[in-house]
Design a protein around this motif. Structure first.
Motif, PDB file in Angstrom:
ATOM      1  N   TRP B 213       0.768  -1.204  -0.010  1.00  0.00           N
ATOM      2  CA  TRP B 213      -0.033   0.108   0.152  1.00  0.00           C
ATOM      3  C   TRP B 213       0.750   1.284  -0.048  1.00  0.00           C
ATOM      4  CZ3 TRP B 213      -2.000  -2.635   4.459  1.00  0.00           C
ATOM      5  CH2 TRP B 213      -2.893  -3.925   3.993  1.00  0.00           C
TER       6      TRP B 213
ATOM      7  N   HIS E  63     -10.427  -0.463   2.637  1.00  0.00           N
ATOM      8  CA  HIS E  63     -10.713  -1.656   3.184  1.00  0.00           C
ATOM      9  C   HIS E  63     -11.917  -2.338   2.932  1.00  0.00           C
ATOM     10  CE1 HIS E  63      -6.692  -1.738   5.213  1.00  0.00           C
ATOM     11  NE2 HIS E  63      -6.851  -0.480   5.215  1.00  0.00           N
ATOM     12  N   SER E 124     -11.313  -2.589   8.772  1.00  0.00           N
ATOM     13  CA  SER E 124      -9.924  -2.174   8.416  1.00  0.00           C
ATOM     14  C   SER E 124      -9.061  -3.452   8.709  1.00  0.00           C
ATOM     15  CB  SER E 124      -9.324  -1.372   9.397  1.00  0.00           C
ATOM     16  OG  SER E 124      -9.218  -1.382  10.560  1.00  0.00           O
ATOM     17  N   GLU E 218      -6.261   2.887  11.400  1.00  0.00           N
ATOM     18  CA  GLU E 218      -5.961   2.582   9.621  1.00  0.00           C
ATOM     19  C   GLU E 218      -6.680   3.793   8.951  1.00  0.00           C
ATOM     20  OE1 GLU E 218      -4.827   0.218   7.415  1.00  0.00           O
ATOM     21  OE2 GLU E 218      -3.642  -0.275   9.049  1.00  0.00           O
TER      22      GLU E 218
END
Lengths: 176, 213, 392, 602, 301
Positions: B213, E63, E124, E218
């Motif tokens: 990511w 997510h 998440s 997150e």
């Protein structure tokens, strides 16, 4: 510490005894006597505190020296027990049954010197290094500078001149 | 941990075996892409101003430099005054302070942290060791040039750099950001292959995907 | 001796070989990493926790993030070149490295240092101890979410760093204790400024007592938490305030005095309960003691005479073959250098024995079992470990 | 839980109404402490580029780089450049700096986006902190190497004055090591030494106690090592980096120490056998004059396997070191030992052979592939003042030669020496010893043109003269040898010198005539310089050669305008053993090159 | 009750004022907290910049859908809470969509945000977020209990479920405020207030030293900005309720600002000087201290 030496000598075959300071002595023993001696020192002589366990690489002699340093707080004295083991295929008996914390030291020695301690907990796990592929780095024949230069990029542009040769070159260009 | 990350065959309740690749599940494998600045210059300038005045540092003390971070955030120097603050997670941080030398083991974590940060993101190298290896120039376990592995926006020299030097560094970084020159994240995306090759050269235990990511 | 853990925990069960029977796939357990970029960890290390609910069933310390290979690097540096590098081994309290290294080298080379240098060294060590304890107090309260203490103590530490700066010329890495003595004498007007700093420190310590130690929530979170059985101290090489918090009066300064400590008056601080609170309290009193010792040192130290012994040319200084171990009581426990020389200009082997090495590894892994996740950070901090000295 | 523990923490709020302790503007308000170790400063004028900082830097942060300064004696012209990508601010470089030129400012802020920017040469590259007055300076008395020279045993003036025994005993092993320990191996001395001896290396050999290696190193560059170990003018010690903030290393005595430690019988083994020249390659070379220059050339050539014959007019080889330097400084057996080594290399020395009469230059030219002229300066110069042609006005060289050959010398009760150089000192001290032997007291006056600050003689010599009771009167210009009615020398009349050189720098002394003194003495000795005797060249050759102000014109390697003839040593260059040795090397090299290049040149 | 369209822009104006004030107040309270630590603290405009910065970030990682909805729910909770209680008493412009039973809706909205957040954070996939969520829910539930009882007591006392009516009942004199008419219920509510302000000793949900800031671990960029917006609105909205229920409400903006500030300060005043409870400790604290007091308040009526 003469008294201690005398007492220990009755108990174990002692090798070379070095009196470093009034309160610190080093003694060499054979590896098969080590465990018994350490147990004796701990249980009967008051050396209950394992200060450190480390190794010295005597590359020239082909030997590792293991040093077990112990402290008797009440008597304010230390004794270092040296054991010499061959460098080739080095292994040693584990003492984690005497001091659990020794397992950490033995893990480090396994990783940094390549000395095996069969039976010591987690001795084969990676400890400090990660993905290490070269020889154990604390060995004397491991050249850290060479490794660093090959492995890691350095910033270019560094040149240095030796004053002696530079002066000769500048002042006597024809070499006289 | 490593065993758990390896692909393995799992037998389902219906007896059908299928392969599980935990890394695939855990991480995203999309390569980073270049995110150009906003087309309208004045908007981008405004954003850059906001970014420069709000530096969120990832609380990752990679080396000795971390010791001078604490005075920085406490009464004597109070960097909060300058829009600087800690974030405990890389997601919310925009500034990665590489506080001194990086061992290869930490480098791996630093790369991961960096990649988890959201762009635009900045890297500041603290201390001599990030520039040319510092006093660990002959160590087998520390990298020598930080900019081989991560795009660095600014270096602050010292061993340790004092809090005052760090504050000066923040001021300089703000100038760089405002001038729109802090495009490290895009640079990282553009030269992704090069950075990855360098990183993989020194990190032998590469048990993470190429991009997380 | 390793005690049977079953008395403290019903789960997880143990396998025959003594390992924990943790089946991660059972879904009952969760693997949790604390660190390396984790605010609850002191510095760059990590703890791999296996938790069941809020309870930790297994913890493994992972170190090596700060490994620079000092012991190897020193082998290829001359004795004087080792001097700037040793202090980096332990960042928050670097002076102990300088002292232990210098003392070991001096002993092996047979160098006797001048009287004034001894006192200045003692002064520096006590200043360093105070700073380290200030960091600890801030960290201990911070790990429980009480931020102000850290603000105050870091400020006092900053003041002490100013004194360090004017004495040694640097804030963090002082590089002042050279083999053979110290670099320089005390600067002009140092005593007065030091006294001012100490007064501020005392005021802050009073506030710390009121806000941290007299705090209902802090007491609730620390009393009886993180208990270490004193019987385990020898097994795990526990020294310093961690041991003293459990009633064992281990203090190298008194047991095997060094430098100017024989001439100083101090009591060894001991507490009984061996929990986080006791350890914090011992360290708080240690900090007060350091203040007192600094005063004593400044009052008693000689101000004349050399600060460096007559030394050979440091560029090619060779030391005959030998080995020795120098220990001292740093803010966290026994700190020592084991140095082996072989007659050349380079040390043959240097091994650094930091208290964190045993505290953060074997001891922590032992204590963390059955600990609440919320207490892990506090427990870790209460052992007062500094990761760089573990891996060096 | 007591209620106080709930309330007590609220005391923290007392700070709400206090002023924060934050530094308002930390970027400018907080300069480093006076001792702060910030960025480097360097006084580039004071720095000599010895590179000791580079040696001690454990980070490898320092490079010695060429900044365009010309090297000169005792200054390599290099300056340290510091890589702040390496530096750790330990200031060991400041502590070890030989001149005290390096220091540290108390500036500490430096940021840059470019990683390559963090390198600079302090004192050369301009930086904002260049003029910082505060910052780390090496504390008083703090040094990483010894500043003071290790003392050496020598004879007390009372003990030495009556004899010709060697004055200086030389270092014993322990002291030599201590002295050698002070050396920082910078190598600044090497270029200054005319023979470019491997000084740092042989000093290291002393430190290691490896005298055989040391000796081998010495004879590599200097076959007169024993001689030089005693009487060298040691320019190296002037260049020595340790001399800036302490005593220079006693390089000369350490050299002597090496030669003293090895038994003479081992010398030849250690120095090594000469090369065997390939068949037909061996050339023959003739050397005129067995002084240091000639013998060095002979030594070098013989080691390459060539056949060398040296022609010497006097009874013994050695040249000026034997006939010019008194025995108390250089015992003859030492010189003999050195010459024995040279002989062992296969050099044949024919003494009491006068070229020009016993054998002519033409014959030499015909019989040899090359000829080296190393005839030295054995003719004393005269002041040519009134009365200087008197029989009791002697020339120093002649008198010294007489003493060496043990010819009877008529020792006067008192005497005056004219000259301020080393020869003047030599003759004064020699005569003083003879006086002491003959009369039990010393009455020697030395008069020199120069004032004490500008004496040409070694300071040591001057000091020792004083210790031995010799009266040195400076800045006196000799005007006349006073001769009494009986025709005996009565003394020397001098005027005070105001200046020696005129505005153009030419030698033209001016005197204060009102300050006139007469120095009594039964004898006046002129020691104001020497000249070469070139009669032996023969008319044809003298014509053919090019000359320069009375000296044979030679190129840098000593080759004359005649391609077969080299002229070296004092007769073409300055008077000094080690220069002569260097000359010998150069000539030998040039000859070898000539052999290699164009075959038989002669 | 007829609906006037003008109320929508009016409510939005209220929202804007509250939002801007919330950001400012957050900074001011931080500055005051910083004073206890002997320093200056952030500039008062810092929160605005941080917010702009977070909205201006170029990349976001999602997510899944729930992850995205988390902050949206949370914000909805805050906005909803604010919109359905009267912000300024007696000023029609800022009465929002207050109606007869709005107290019940308000109670619901207080909880709604946390739930939405829990769902999002759970998505998440970060263990810290999951732990934080489970801690958060148990603590919020425990903290909610005294509050709910206290609200019940108040409703009982004034015999109405309309916030506007409750405020109206407290007008006239300071001593008409619930804090004086039913101090026990208010004490219990204030305990609960501490528990919901995410400040020590009840910030175990976020606990940066253990589970780096828990549920929002997150969240980043625009998501985080949404949550920041909520962090500005939600506490104020909650304090509006407290203010209305227990402290006589506010009849104009200055009084509103002052009362909210003081309420906020109260949380900080306690929070700065105490470390945090463990989750089971805080739950026990609410049950042992909070609930009985609240029940006593109930009986007081």
């Amino acid at each position: 510490m003469q008294d201690l030496q005398t007492r220990l000598a009755q108990h174990t075959d002692l090798g070379e005894w070095t009196q470093q300071r009034a309160d610190l002595a080093f003694v060499t023993v054979a590896r098969e006597h080590l465990h018994g001696l350490l147990r004796h020192l701990r249980d009967h002589e008051g050396f209950t505190h394992l200060v450190l366990l480390t190794a010295v690489d005597w590359l020239e002699d082909g030997q590792f020296q293991l040093t077990y340093l112990m402290n008797n707080r009440a008597a304010a004295r230390d004794i270092g027990v040296r054991v010499l083991i061959p460098r080739e295929g080095a292994d040693m008996d584990s003492i984690h049954d005497l001091w659990p914390t020794a397992a950490t030291y033995q893990r480090e020695l396994r990783e940094m010197f390549g000395i095996d301690f069969p039976g010591s907990p987690r001795v084969d796990e990676e400890f400090i290094l990660e993905g290490w592929r070269d020889m154990p780095p604390y060995r004397r024949d491991f050249d850290t500078l060479k490794y660093a230069q090959e492995e890691f990029a350095e910033r270019p542009g560094r040149v240095s001149k030796d004053p002696e040769t530079h002066m000769k070159q500048k002042l006597y260009p024809d070499g006289a | 941990m490593k065993d758990e990350l390896k692909p393995r065959i799992v037998k389902g309740p219906d007896g059908i075996e299928f392969e599980v690749d935990p890394l695939r599940d855990y991480y995203c494998e999309a390569s980073p892409s270049v995110h150009p600045p906003v087309y309208v210059k004045i908007v981008e300038d405004f954003f850059n101003w906001a970014r420069s005045e709000s530096l969120w540092i990832l609380g990752f003390g990679t080396g000795c430099g971390a010791i001078e971070m604490r005075p920085l955030m406490t009464p004597r120097f109070d960097a909060y005054r300058f829009g600087v603050q800690w974030r405990p997670t890389p997601r919310q941080a925009n500034l990665l302070m590489i506080s001194g030398y990086l061992s290869t083991k930490t480098l791996k974590r630093a790369i991961r942290s960096y990649e988890q940060m959201q762009s635009p993101k900045y890297v500041v190298g603290l201390g001599s060791c990030t520039i040319n290896g510092g006093m660990y120039w002959d160590s087998y376990n520390t990298i020598k040039k930080l900019d081989e592995y991560l795009p660095v926006d600014l270096y602050i020299v010292g061993c340790m750099p004092r809090p005052e030097a760090l504050l000066q560094g923040f001021e300089d970084l703000k100038q760089i950001i405002r001038a729109g020159k802090a495009e490290g994240a895009n640079q990282y995306a553009e030269k992704f292959e090069w950075y990855k090759a360098n990183q993989k050269k020194v990190i032998h235990d590469w048990d993470m995907p190429d991009y997380n990511w | 001796m390793v005690q049977d853990l079953s008395d403290r925990s019903q789960y997880p069960a143990r396998n025959r070989d003594g390992t924990l029977d943790v089946d991660l796939t059972s879904g009952k357990y969760l693997k949790l990493w604390q660190g390396p970029n984790h605010p609850g960890i002191t510095g760059n290390m990590s703890v791999e926790l296996t938790v069941c609910g809020d309870e930790v069933v297994e913890g493994k310390t992972h170190v090596g993030y700060l490994h620079r290979g000092f012991e190897k690097l020193m082998e290829r540096r001359t004795f004087i070149q080792c001097f700037p590098i040793v202090c980096r081994i332990c960042v928050p309290e670097p002076d102990f490295n300088e002292y232990c290294y210098a003392a070991a080298v001096e002993e092996l080379a047979g160098v006797e240092i001048p009287e004034q240098a001894k006192w200045i060294r003692t002064l520096i060590l006590e200043m360093g101890r105070f700073n380290s304890l200030m960091m600890y107090l801030g960290g201990q309260s911070g790990s429980l979410g009480l931020g102000v203490i850290g603000q105050w103590t870091t400020y006092v530490r900053d003041l002490m760093l100013d004194r360090f700066e004017e004495l040694t010329g640097a804030r963090i890495y002082h590089m002042f204790i050279l083999p053979g003595g110290v670099r320089d004498t005390l600067p002009e007007g140092f005593d007065a400024r030091m006294e001012e700093t100490l007064r501020e420190a005392e005021r802050t310590m009073k506030d710390v007592w009121n806000v941290m130690f007299q705090n209902a929530v802090f007491r609730k979170r620390t009393i009886g938490v993180g208990y270490i059985n004193p019987a385990l101290f020898d097994d795990y090489g526990v020294t310093g305030p961690t041991a003293r918090g459990g009633g064992v009066a281990k203090d190298v300064r008194r047991d095997q005095p060094y430098l100017a400590y024989p001439d100083l008056e101090f009591e060894v601080n001991v507490a009984r309960d061996s929990d986080i609170y006791s350890r914090a309290d011992v360290r708080r009193r240690d900090a007060l003691q350091s203040i007192d010792l600094i005063r004593q040192i400044l009052a008693k130290m000689p101000r004349t005479g050399p600060v460096m012994a007559k030394m050979p040319n440091m560029l090619h200084w060779k030391i005959p073959r030998g080995e020795t171990y120098i220990r001292g009581e740093c803010s966290r426990g026994e700190y020592g250098f084991y140095v082996v020389t072989d007659g050349s200009g380079y040390p043959r082997r240097v091994n650094v024995r930091g208290p964190s090495y045993t505290h953060a590894m074997a001891l922590l892994e032992r204590l963390i079992v059955n600990c609440n996740i919320a207490d892990v950070a506090a427990l870790l901090v209460s052992l007062h470990t500094y990761p760089p000295e573990i891996e060096r | 839980m007591p209620i106080t523990t709930v309330l007590s923490p609220f005391r923290a709020w007392k700070f709400l109404f206090q002023n924060p302790v934050t530094v308002r503007d930390p970027l400018t308000e907080r300069p480093g402490a006076p001792r702060y170790r910030g960025f480097h400063q360097n006084d580039a004028e004071k720095c000599v580029g010895c590179g000791t900082c580079e040696t001690i830097c454990q980070n490898g942060a320092i490079d010695m780089i060429d900044v365009g300064l010309a090297p000169k004696d005792g200054d390599s012209g290099l300056r340290p450049r510091i890589d702040y990508g390496r530096c750790c601010w330990c200031a060991l470089c400041v502590d070890v700096c030989m001149t005290g030129s390096l220091s540290m400012s108390n500036a500490y802020t430096w940021t840059d986006a470019n990683a390559d920017a963090f390198r600079f040469t302090p004192g050369v590259d301009k930086k904002p902190w260049d003029n910082d007055q505060l910052g780390y300076r090496r504390p008083e008395g703090h040094a990483l190497h010894g500043k003071d020279r290790v003392e050496m045993a020598e004879l007390e003036p009372e003990a030495r004055i009556g004899t010709f025994d060697e004055i200086v005993a030389g270092y014993d092993v322990a002291r030599a090591r201590l002295e050698a320990d002070r050396c920082v191996e910078c190598g600044l001395c090497v270029a200054t030494c005319p023979a470019h001896m491997a000084i740092p290396q042989y000093i290291k050999a002393v430190r290691d106690g490896d005298y055989e290696r040391g000796l081998a190193l010495l004879y590599e560059t200097n076959p007169f090592s024993q001689v030089c170990g005693r009487v060298c003018t040691h320019k190296c010690e002037t260049a020595c980096a340790a001399g800036h903030e302490g005593d220079p290393i006693a390089i000369r005595w350490l050299k002597r120490h090496i030669t003293d430690q090895v038994p003479h019988k081992d010398y030849v083994r250690i120095v090594g056998k000469p090369k065997k020249a390939a068949k037909g390659e061996a050339k023959t070379i003739a050397v005129v004059g067995a002084g240091p220059a000639g013998l060095t050339a002979a030594y070098d050539l013989a080691r390459q396997g060539h056949k060398v014959v040296v022609y010497e007019v006097r009874k013994h080889p050695g040249g000026m070191p034997r006939y010019g330097i008194p025995e108390y400084r250089l015992p003859y057996d030492i010189l003999d030992a050195d010459i024995d080594v040279i002989r062992a290399m296969g050099v044949e020395i024919k003494c009491e052979t006068r070229v020009g009469s016993d054998i002519t230059m033409d014959e030499l030219k015909a019989k040899n592939d090359a000829v080296i002229l190393a005839i030295g300066l054995h003719l004393g110069r005269s002041t040519r003042i009134p009365g200087s042609d008197h029989a009791d006005v002697r020339k120093a060289v002649d008198l010294l030669r007489q003493v060496t050959d043990e010819d009877p010398v008529d020792v006067p009760k008192s005497l005056v020496v004219i000259g301020g150089g080393n020869v003047a000192m030599d003759i004064a001290r020699t005569m003083a010893r003879l006086q002491m032997k003959a009369y039990g007291e010393v009455a020697v006056t030395v008069t020199a043109l120069e004032d004490k600050a500008h004496f040409l003689a070694d300071p040591d010599e001057i000091r020792e003269c004083g210790e031995e009771g010799i009266d040195i009167v400076d800045a006196r210009g000799p005007q006349e040898v006073v001769i009494d009615a009986d025709g005996r020398v009565e003394g020397l009349r001098t005027w005070r010198v105001q200046s020696i050189f005129d505005a153009q720098g030419r030698f033209a002394p001016s005197y204060d005539e009102s300050d006139e003194r007469i120095h009594p003495g039964d004898m006046v000795i002129e020691a104001i310089g020497q000249a070469a005797g070139v009669d032996m060249l023969g008319e044809g050759l003298t014509e053919a050669l090019e000359w320069n102000r009375g000296r044979i014109q030679v190129d840098a390697d000593g080759r004359t305008s005649e391609s077969w003839l080299w002229a070296i040593g004092d007769c073409v260059k300055g008077p000094d053993v080690v220069h002569a040795v260097a000359d010998g090397h150069r000539a030998a090299k040039s000859i070898l090159a000539a052999f290699e290049g164009k075959g038989d040149e002669a | 009750m007829d609906f006037e369209w003008i109320r929508i822009p009016h409510a939005l104006l209220t929202l804007l004022i509250v939002f801007l004030y919330g950001l400012l107040l957050g900074a001011v309270i931080q500055k005051i907290g910083a004073r206890a630590g002997r320093r200056h603290g952030i500039p008062f405009y810092q929160n605005y910049i941080d917010l702009i910065k977070n909205y201006a970030l170029r990349t976001t990682i999602t997510h899944g859908f729930m992850f995205y909805l988390g902050p949206v729910f949370r914000l909805t909770g805050g906005v909803g809470l604010l919109l359905f209680v009267p912000t300024i008493y007696g000023v029609a412009m800022h009465e929002n969509f207050s109606f007869a039973g709005d107290l019940i809706l308000a109670l619901y909205f207080v909880f709604f945000g946390s739930l939405g957040m829990a769902l999002g954070a759970g998505e998440s996939g970060h263990p810290y977020a999951a732990i934080g969520v489970s801690r958060g829910l148990s603590q919020v539930t425990a903290a909610e209990l005294p509050f709910a009882i206290a609200v019940f007591a108040v409703a009982l006392q004034y015999q109405t479920l309309s916030v506007t009516d409750i405020v109206a009942a407290q007008q006239g004199s300071v001593f008409n405020w619930t804090v004086f008419t039913n101090p026990l219920a208010v004490t219990a509510a204030m305990m609960s207030f501490l528990g919901s302000m995410m400040r020590p000793p009840f910030d175990v949900v976020l606990a940066p030293q253990e589970i780096p800031i828990g549920p929002p671990t997150e969240y980043h960029s625009a998501y985080l900005a949404l949550m920041q917006s909520n962090r500005a609105i939600f506490p104020i909205a909650k304090m509006v309720i407290y203010m209305n229920l227990f402290f006589g409400g506010a009849a104009n903006w200055p009084v509103f600002f002052l009362k909210v500030f003081l309420l906020y300060l109260f949380a900080a005043f306690v929070g700065v000087v105490f470390p945090r409870f463990r989750v089971e400790q805080s739950v026990r604290w609410f049950l042992v201290w909070g609930v009985p007091v609240a029940v006593a308040g109930l009986f007081w009526v």
